[in-house]
Design an enzyme around this catalytic site. Structure first.
Site, mmCIF file in Angstrom:
data_model
loop_
_atom_site.group_PDB
_atom_site.id
_atom_site.type_symbol
_atom_site.label_atom_id
_atom_site.label_comp_id
_atom_site.label_asym_id
_atom_site.label_seq_id
_atom_site.Cartn_x
_atom_site.Cartn_y
_atom_site.Cartn_z
ATOM 1 C CD GLU A 1 -2.922 -2.731 2.167
ATOM 2 O OE1 GLU A 1 -3.411 -3.773 2.202
ATOM 3 O OE2 GLU A 1 -3.493 -1.672 1.955
ATOM 4 N N GLY B 1 1.701 3.814 12.987
ATOM 5 C CA GLY B 1 0.399 4.228 12.543
ATOM 6 C C GLY B 1 0.376 5.908 12.532
ATOM 7 C CG ASP C 1 0.224 11.067 7.123
ATOM 8 O OD1 ASP C 1 1.346 10.728 6.982
ATOM 9 O OD2 ASP C 1 -0.824 11.540 6.482
ATOM 10 C CG ASP D 1 3.099 0.294 -4.433
ATOM 11 O OD1 ASP D 1 3.621 0.977 -5.402
ATOM 12 O OD2 ASP D 1 2.175 0.838 -3.993
ATOM 13 C CD GLU E 1 4.365 2.743 -0.397
ATOM 14 O OE1 GLU E 1 4.001 3.835 -0.808
ATOM 15 O OE2 GLU E 1 3.718 2.045 0.498
ATOM 16 C CD GLU F 1 1.272 2.936 -6.830
ATOM 17 O OE1 GLU F 1 0.520 3.425 -7.304
ATOM 18 O OE2 GLU F 1 1.912 3.010 -5.786
ATOM 19 C CB THR G 1 5.003 -5.629 -0.762
ATOM 20 O OG1 THR G 1 4.153 -6.573 -0.092
ATOM 21 C CG2 THR G 1 6.300 -5.846 -0.260
ATOM 22 C CG ASN G 2 -0.826 -2.319 -1.884
ATOM 23 O OD1 ASN G 2 -1.463 -3.304 -2.096
ATOM 24 N ND2 ASN G 2 -1.563 -1.153 -1.531
#
Length: 289
Positions: free
Chosen positions: A126, A195, A190, A99, A101, A97, A115-116
């Protein structure tokens, strides 16, 4: 530098306009029902989120390597708790994957671009950024450039991150599983904003993100033979790489350094508390990844 950035934005917009795909032709809405809308004959798409559901789409085809672009305008105003995504992913528990986000925030506070990179089901790579513009005021181009040599994350054609292929030192890299392109808008209050301390304000719903100029310029891998063909097609990029620079020229490397020095807000490679036994191997090899 500002004039250079303006030129990059213009060139990215011009590139997207000349190579744009069509959402009706290229993607399927996978969830959210009427919350996902295709407009202007498939040239424009919106995703919405309300208290009942978010929405999302995926590419009709899957790819092994290529460049994937979309222009997005993110949820305006109080977007706390929402996450808007643009990413590549394979299927299964040992999936790969890549990412983008976008983590929403209260009005007046910046989005966080998360990003990841996952390979064989393992992520934990990350990096997070604040952008140098308001992503809710206009469309901007977000791109993933994936080759056997590296994964480049770009914003308006400016590299913000390069994840190199360090398989030679035992670091897993996504290069054998074909991936589809995905995008979604969903509730993650969540964890998404501070956080999870700031929750989604449902009185502001529906939340809507807009998309234009989707472009998947990749090697289509739908069969075993096409998978082999894609691997062969891109193999030369590894042999032609110099110093594992990720295919960036000097100007692009300078832009990358500028973004990472001015706008990065989290880097897993410097998180000693998270990795008390020592930072990941790839972090020791490259300052910018």
């Amino acid at each position: 530098m500002r004039q250079l950035l303006q030129l990059c934005v213009f060139m990215a917009s011009l590139m997207a306009a000349t190579t744009a795909g069509n959402f009706l032709r290229d993607v399927d809405v996978t969830w959210g029902g009427p919350r996902a809308k295709m407009l202007d004959g498939g040239r424009h798409l919106t995703l919405s989120l309300d208290k009942d559901s978010g929405s999302g789409f995926q590419s009709k085809k899957e790819f092994l390597f290529g460049r994937f672009d979309v222009r997005m305008m993110l949820v305006p105003g109080n977007s706390a708790g929402t996450v808007t995504t643009f990413y590549l992913s394979s299927e299964g528990t040992s999936h790969d994957e890549i990412d983008f986000e976008f983590l929403g925030n209260l009005t007046g506070h910046p989005y966080t671009l998360h990003t990841n990179v996952y390979s064989q089901g393992k992520g934990d790579r990350e990096q997070q950024f604040h952008l140098w513009f308001d992503p809710t005021k206009a469309f901007h181009t977000y791109s993933i450039d994936w080759s056997p040599q590296s994964i480049k994350f770009l914003v308006d054609n400016i590299p913000i991150r390069v994840f190199h292929n360090w398989e030679g030192i035992g670091v897993s890299f996504p290069k054998s599983q074909p991936m589809k392109v995905y995008s979604s808008l969903w509730n993650a209050d969540d964890w998404a904003t501070r956080g999870g301390l700031v929750k989604t304000d449902w009185t502001k719903a529906p939340f809507t993100a807009s998309y234009r100029d989707f472009n998947a310029n990749g090697c289509v891998a739908s069969t075993s033979s096409s998978l082999l063909s894609c691997s062969s097609k891109y193999a030369n990029t590894l042999h032609g790489a110099k110093n594992n620079q990720g295919g960036l020229d000097a100007m692009s490397r300078n832009r990358l350094r500028w973004v990472q020095s001015k706008f990065m807000v989290y880097n897993y490679c410097t998180d000693r508390k998270r990795f008390p036994q020592g930072i990941p191997a790839e972090c020791k090899r490259s300052r910018f990844l």
